[in-house]
Design a protein around this motif. Structure first.
Motif, PDB file in Angstrom:
ATOM      1  N   ARG A   1      -5.910   0.995  -4.690  1.00 11.72           N
ATOM      2  CA  ARG A   1      -5.645   2.312  -5.312  1.00 11.72           C
ATOM      3  C   ARG A   1      -4.144   2.547  -5.493  1.00 11.72           C
ATOM      4  O   ARG A   1      -3.726   3.239  -6.416  1.00 11.72           O
ATOM      5  CB  ARG A   1      -6.334   3.448  -4.551  1.00 11.72           C
ATOM      6  CG  ARG A   1      -5.870   3.676  -3.142  1.00 11.72           C
ATOM      7  CD  ARG A   1      -6.738   4.697  -2.423  1.00 11.72           C
ATOM      8  NE  ARG A   1      -6.141   5.074  -1.150  1.00 11.72           N
ATOM      9  CZ  ARG A   1      -6.741   4.997   0.028  1.00 11.72           C
ATOM     10  NH1 ARG A   1      -7.983   4.578   0.105  1.00 11.72           N
ATOM     11  NH2 ARG A   1      -6.127   5.358   1.147  1.00 11.72           N
ATOM     12  N   THR A   2      -3.336   1.932  -4.610  1.00 10.94           N
ATOM     13  CA  THR A   2      -1.883   2.093  -4.779  1.00 10.94           C
ATOM     14  C   THR A   2      -1.414   1.419  -6.075  1.00 10.94           C
ATOM     15  O   THR A   2      -0.524   1.927  -6.762  1.00 10.94           O
ATOM     16  CB  THR A   2      -1.134   1.523  -3.558  1.00 10.94           C
ATOM     17  OG1 THR A   2      -1.692   2.093  -2.375  1.00 10.94           O
ATOM     18  CG2 THR A   2       0.341   1.846  -3.597  1.00 10.94           C
TER      19      THR A   2
ATOM     20  N   VAL B   1       2.404   7.009   0.878  1.00  7.15           N
ATOM     21  CA  VAL B   1       2.510   6.060   1.987  1.00  7.15           C
ATOM     22  C   VAL B   1       1.116   5.524   2.328  1.00  7.15           C
ATOM     23  O   VAL B   1       0.125   6.129   1.931  1.00  7.15           O
ATOM     24  CB  VAL B   1       3.157   6.716   3.236  1.00  7.15           C
ATOM     25  CG1 VAL B   1       4.611   7.053   2.983  1.00  7.15           C
ATOM     26  CG2 VAL B   1       2.386   7.946   3.674  1.00  7.15           C
ATOM     27  N   PRO B   2       1.031   4.429   3.072  1.00  6.47           N
ATOM     28  CA  PRO B   2      -0.292   3.863   3.349  1.00  6.47           C
ATOM     29  C   PRO B   2      -1.218   4.854   4.056  1.00  6.47           C
ATOM     30  O   PRO B   2      -0.796   5.571   4.964  1.00  6.47           O
ATOM     31  CB  PRO B   2       0.011   2.670   4.274  1.00  6.47           C
ATOM     32  CG  PRO B   2       1.418   2.299   3.972  1.00  6.47           C
ATOM     33  CD  PRO B   2       2.109   3.573   3.608  1.00  6.47           C
ATOM     34  N   GLY B   3      -2.448   4.904   3.588  1.00  2.00           N
ATOM     35  CA  GLY B   3      -3.478   5.682   4.277  1.00  2.00           C
ATOM     36  C   GLY B   3      -3.441   7.188   4.076  1.00  2.00           C
ATOM     37  O   GLY B   3      -4.269   7.907   4.636  1.00  2.00           O
ATOM     38  N   ILE B   4      -2.532   7.697   3.262  1.00  2.00           N
ATOM     39  CA  ILE B   4      -2.454   9.154   3.109  1.00  2.00           C
ATOM     40  C   ILE B   4      -3.709   9.689   2.411  1.00  2.00           C
ATOM     41  O   ILE B   4      -4.145  10.811   2.645  1.00  2.00           O
ATOM     42  CB  ILE B   4      -1.166   9.582   2.343  1.00  2.00           C
ATOM     43  CG1 ILE B   4      -0.883  11.088   2.489  1.00  2.00           C
ATOM     44  CG2 ILE B   4      -1.250   9.258   0.876  1.00  2.00           C
ATOM     45  CD1 ILE B   4      -0.270  11.451   3.784  1.00  2.00           C
ATOM     46  N   GLY B   5      -4.326   8.842   1.585  1.00  2.00           N
ATOM     47  CA  GLY B   5      -5.519   9.254   0.846  1.00  2.00           C
ATOM     48  C   GLY B   5      -6.658   9.680   1.753  1.00  2.00           C
ATOM     49  O   GLY B   5      -7.437  10.570   1.417  1.00  2.00           O
TER      50      GLY B   5
ATOM     51  N   MET C   1      -1.518  10.585  -8.000  1.00  2.00           N
ATOM     52  CA  MET C   1      -2.224   9.488  -7.338  1.00  2.00           C
ATOM     53  C   MET C   1      -3.623   9.384  -7.928  1.00  2.00           C
ATOM     54  O   MET C   1      -4.595   9.866  -7.344  1.00  2.00           O
ATOM     55  CB  MET C   1      -2.294   9.748  -5.840  1.00  2.00           C
ATOM     56  CG  MET C   1      -0.942   9.726  -5.190  1.00  2.00           C
ATOM     57  SD  MET C   1      -1.037   9.964  -3.443  1.00  2.00           S
ATOM     58  CE  MET C   1       0.701  10.032  -3.056  1.00  2.00           C
TER      59      MET C   1
ATOM     60  N   THR D   1      -6.038   7.162  -5.853  1.00  2.61           N
ATOM     61  CA  THR D   1      -6.461   7.872  -4.648  1.00  2.61           C
ATOM     62  C   THR D   1      -7.507   8.933  -5.001  1.00  2.61           C
ATOM     63  O   THR D   1      -8.515   9.091  -4.312  1.00  2.61           O
ATOM     64  CB  THR D   1      -5.223   8.545  -3.998  1.00  2.61           C
ATOM     65  OG1 THR D   1      -4.262   7.520  -3.764  1.00  2.61           O
ATOM     66  CG2 THR D   1      -5.569   9.241  -2.712  1.00  2.61           C
TER      67      THR D   1
ATOM     68  N   SER E   1       0.830  -1.222   0.000  1.00  5.15           N
ATOM     69  CA  SER E   1       0.000   0.000   0.000  1.00  5.15           C
ATOM     70  C   SER E   1       0.850   1.253   0.000  1.00  5.15           C
ATOM     71  O   SER E   1       0.467   2.264   0.588  1.00  5.15           O
ATOM     72  CB  SER E   1      -0.901   0.084   1.242  1.00  5.15           C
ATOM     73  OG  SER E   1      -1.905  -0.818   1.186  1.00  5.15           O
ATOM     74  N   SER E   2       2.007   1.203  -0.610  1.00  7.84           N
ATOM     75  CA  SER E   2       2.849   2.402  -0.617  1.00  7.84           C
ATOM     76  C   SER E   2       3.555   2.586  -1.958  1.00  7.84           C
ATOM     77  O   SER E   2       4.386   1.767  -2.354  1.00  7.84           O
ATOM     78  CB  SER E   2       3.871   2.305   0.513  1.00  7.84           C
ATOM     79  OG  SER E   2       4.842   3.309   0.369  1.00  7.84           O
ATOM     80  N   SER E   3       3.227   3.689  -2.649  1.00  9.49           N
ATOM     81  CA  SER E   3       3.901   3.971  -3.927  1.00  9.49           C
ATOM     82  C   SER E   3       5.370   4.263  -3.688  1.00  9.49           C
ATOM     83  O   SER E   3       6.221   3.951  -4.507  1.00  9.49           O
ATOM     84  CB  SER E   3       3.349   5.217  -4.610  1.00  9.49           C
ATOM     85  OG  SER E   3       1.998   5.266  -4.643  1.00  9.49           O
TER      86      SER E   3
ATOM     87  N   ASP F   1      -7.058   0.842  -0.139  1.00 13.46           N
ATOM     88  CA  ASP F   1      -5.725   1.451  -0.254  1.00 13.46           C
ATOM     89  C   ASP F   1      -4.803   0.544  -1.083  1.00 13.46           C
ATOM     90  O   ASP F   1      -4.040   1.013  -1.946  1.00 13.46           O
ATOM     91  CB  ASP F   1      -5.149   1.666   1.155  1.00 13.46           C
ATOM     92  CG  ASP F   1      -3.964   2.615   1.167  1.00 13.46           C
ATOM     93  OD1 ASP F   1      -3.622   3.142   0.099  1.00 13.46           O
ATOM     94  OD2 ASP F   1      -3.375   2.825   2.243  1.00 13.46           O
TER      95      ASP F   1
HETATM   96  N1  ASP Z   1      -1.234   4.376  -0.335  1.00 14.97           N
HETATM   97  C1  ASP Z   1      -1.347   5.244  -1.471  1.00 14.97           C
HETATM   98  C2  ASP Z   1      -0.001   5.299  -2.198  1.00 14.97           C
HETATM   99  O1  ASP Z   1       1.022   5.085  -1.592  1.00 14.97           O
HETATM  100  C3  ASP Z   1      -1.798   6.616  -1.131  1.00 14.97           C
HETATM  101  C4  ASP Z   1      -3.209   6.579  -0.561  1.00 14.97           C
HETATM  102  O2  ASP Z   1      -4.138   6.597  -1.362  1.00 14.97           O
HETATM  103  O3  ASP Z   1      -3.384   6.485   0.633  1.00 14.97           O
HETATM  104  O4  ASP Z   1       0.039   5.574  -3.368  1.00 14.97           O
END
Ligand code: ASP
Length: 428
Positions: A393-394, A357-361, A313, A316, A277-279, A390
């Motif tokens: 979407r990542t 990073v995870p959950g930033i969306g 993103m 996201t 879950s992290s780009s 998440d």
């Molecule tokens: N986890 C996503 C990313 O790293 C960002 C997000 O949508 O929370 O691309």
């Protein structure tokens, strides 16, 4: 024994896929106890994240220095940012259209609403607080220029690192004579070594991925998924639509690369994005796939991909479109066309400067909701399924970055098309 031998001989991305699929029964079997093996997954995430800063800095510096053409750099920058803005706007529009047609929030009854709000209230409040601390758009833009590049590297501020590496790369070409060459050679070797490090770390990927997936499955309640099924399915359908239709058309039209070859080439990165879950953490793998499997030059990929991991993103943004409509519907608020246009604008801007990073969306979603007057506590409604969304979407986020690299490279004549499908290099 034979099975283990056969497993060891398969290609790396098959091994990662096996790890991912094996994580599901392991998670179901262990339930919440699967959290005990999560540190193994965290270890893998730390290992690939460790490579991001030195890899991005060295390859972008070398890429810029060997390009030595400021005009080309400007052109590549403008094309990349335009591509990112357009695909992000398309993604949110798809999310909004699906949300308006299928009305995900209409079938949520009062008791589900109350139970979701109370279960996730504390979590939602913590994220809203984080959203409050985020700098505004102007501040984000001024902060691209670092005050101290060493601090940027230490804190992994990606946009600052990109800015400094570009300027440093240009400056070194202006040093008279051959005096700048040792610096370029040094960072060239650093970047090569980082790529070798990716290969080493990726050997551990199948186990890391298994642990991460098992932990998610073990923690996840099927009840919550069922109560948010319509919303989840709409987001996933939108993501799939955007990925298969928009990216494959863009890649096909602008570079002539077939969708099949594109998706096969980027698959290892997609598996890692799904599991972590992290780009940002996926970045070293995305760079490797795009260069080795799709034939994009290092100069282009080292600029387009780190920039994309931070400012692009699409997945996201699409999810934010559906989520905003969902929350508004549950609260009985109807969003005007103007509100929806604000969502497009805000979701595009919010993604700039938000690290992958995870959950930033969810945090940037709070910023979007704030501007259209939808209650922020509504975020609690969707948190239960956020991790699953998440992960998906990542995958879309990094696929969008990869498609940009292919399209921009092709327009600059920097795409090697001499690889035929099936010839992808294994990362191990
Ligand atoms: N986890 C996503 C990313 O790293 C960002 C997000 O949508 O929370 O691309």
């Amino acid at each position: 024994m034979k099975l283990i031998g056969a497993f060891m001989r398969t290609r790396l991305h098959t091994k990662i896929l096996v790890g991912l699929l094996a994580g599901i029964p392991v998670g179901l079997l262990l339930g919440p106890r699967a959290a005990a093996i999560e540190p193994l997954g965290q270890l893998f995430i730390r290992l690939i994240t460790m490579i991001v800063v030195p890899l991005v800095f060295s390859s972008l510096f070398v890429g810029t220095a060997s390009l030595g053409d400021i005009r080309k750099l400007g052109r590549v920058g403008v094309k990349t940012i335009l591509y990112y803005l357009c695909t992000t706007a398309i993604a949110i529009t798809i999310g909004l259209i699906l949300g308006n047609i299928f009305k995900p929030g209409d079938n949520i009854n009062e008791s589900t609403r109350q139970s979701l709000l109370s279960s996730y209230q504390a979590d939602a409040e913590a994220r809203i607080e984080l959203a409050d601390q985020k700098p505004g758009v102007i501040e984000t833009l001024t902060r691209i220029v670092p005050r101290n590049p060493i601090e940027s590297l230490a804190e992994a501020h990606m946009l600052q690192i990109i800015f400094f590496a570009l300027l440093f790369g240009i400056a070194v070409t202006l040093v008279p004579g051959q005096r700048g060459k040792p610096v370029i050679d040094f960072f060239d070797a650093v970047s090569e070594a980082m790529i070798q490090m990716v290969h080493i770390v990726m050997k551990f990927a199948p186990f890391g991925v298994l642990a991460l997936i098992a932990a998610v499955v073990g923690k996840f309640g099927i009840d919550i998924l069922l109560s948010l099924l319509k919303y989840t399915l709409i987001v996933l359908a939108g993501l799939l639509l955007h990925m298969t239709f928009i990216y494959s058309s863009a890649v096909r039209i602008f570079s002539g690369l077939s969708a099949r070859k594109f998706f096969r080439g980027i698959q290892p990165a997609q598996l890692i994005a799904f599991s972590t879950s992290s780009s940002n953490a996926t970045l070293p793998v995305t760079i490797e796939c795009v260069e080795e499997n799709l034939g994009v030059s290092e100069e282009i990929s080292s600029f387009v991909l780190p920039l994309g991991a931070t400012i692009n993103m699409d997945g996201t943004a699409l999810y934010q479109g559906v989520a905003a409509i969902f929350i508004a519907q549950v609260y009985g608020i109807s969003l005007t066309l103007g509100d929806q246009f604000t969502i497009v604008l805000m979701a595009t801007l919010a993604s700039i400067g938000a690290a992958g990073v995870p959950g930033i969306g969810v945090i940037t979603l709070a910023m979007v909701l704030q501007t259209i007057g939808v209650p922020l506590e509504g975020i609690a409604l969707i948190l239960g399924v956020d991790r699953i969304i998440d992960m998906c979407r990542t995958v879309v986020n990094i696929t969008g970055d990869a498609s940009a690299a292919v399209v921009v490279a092709s327009s600059e004549g920097d795409l090697r098309k001499d690889r035929s499908p099936g010839e992808e290099k294994d990362l191990a």
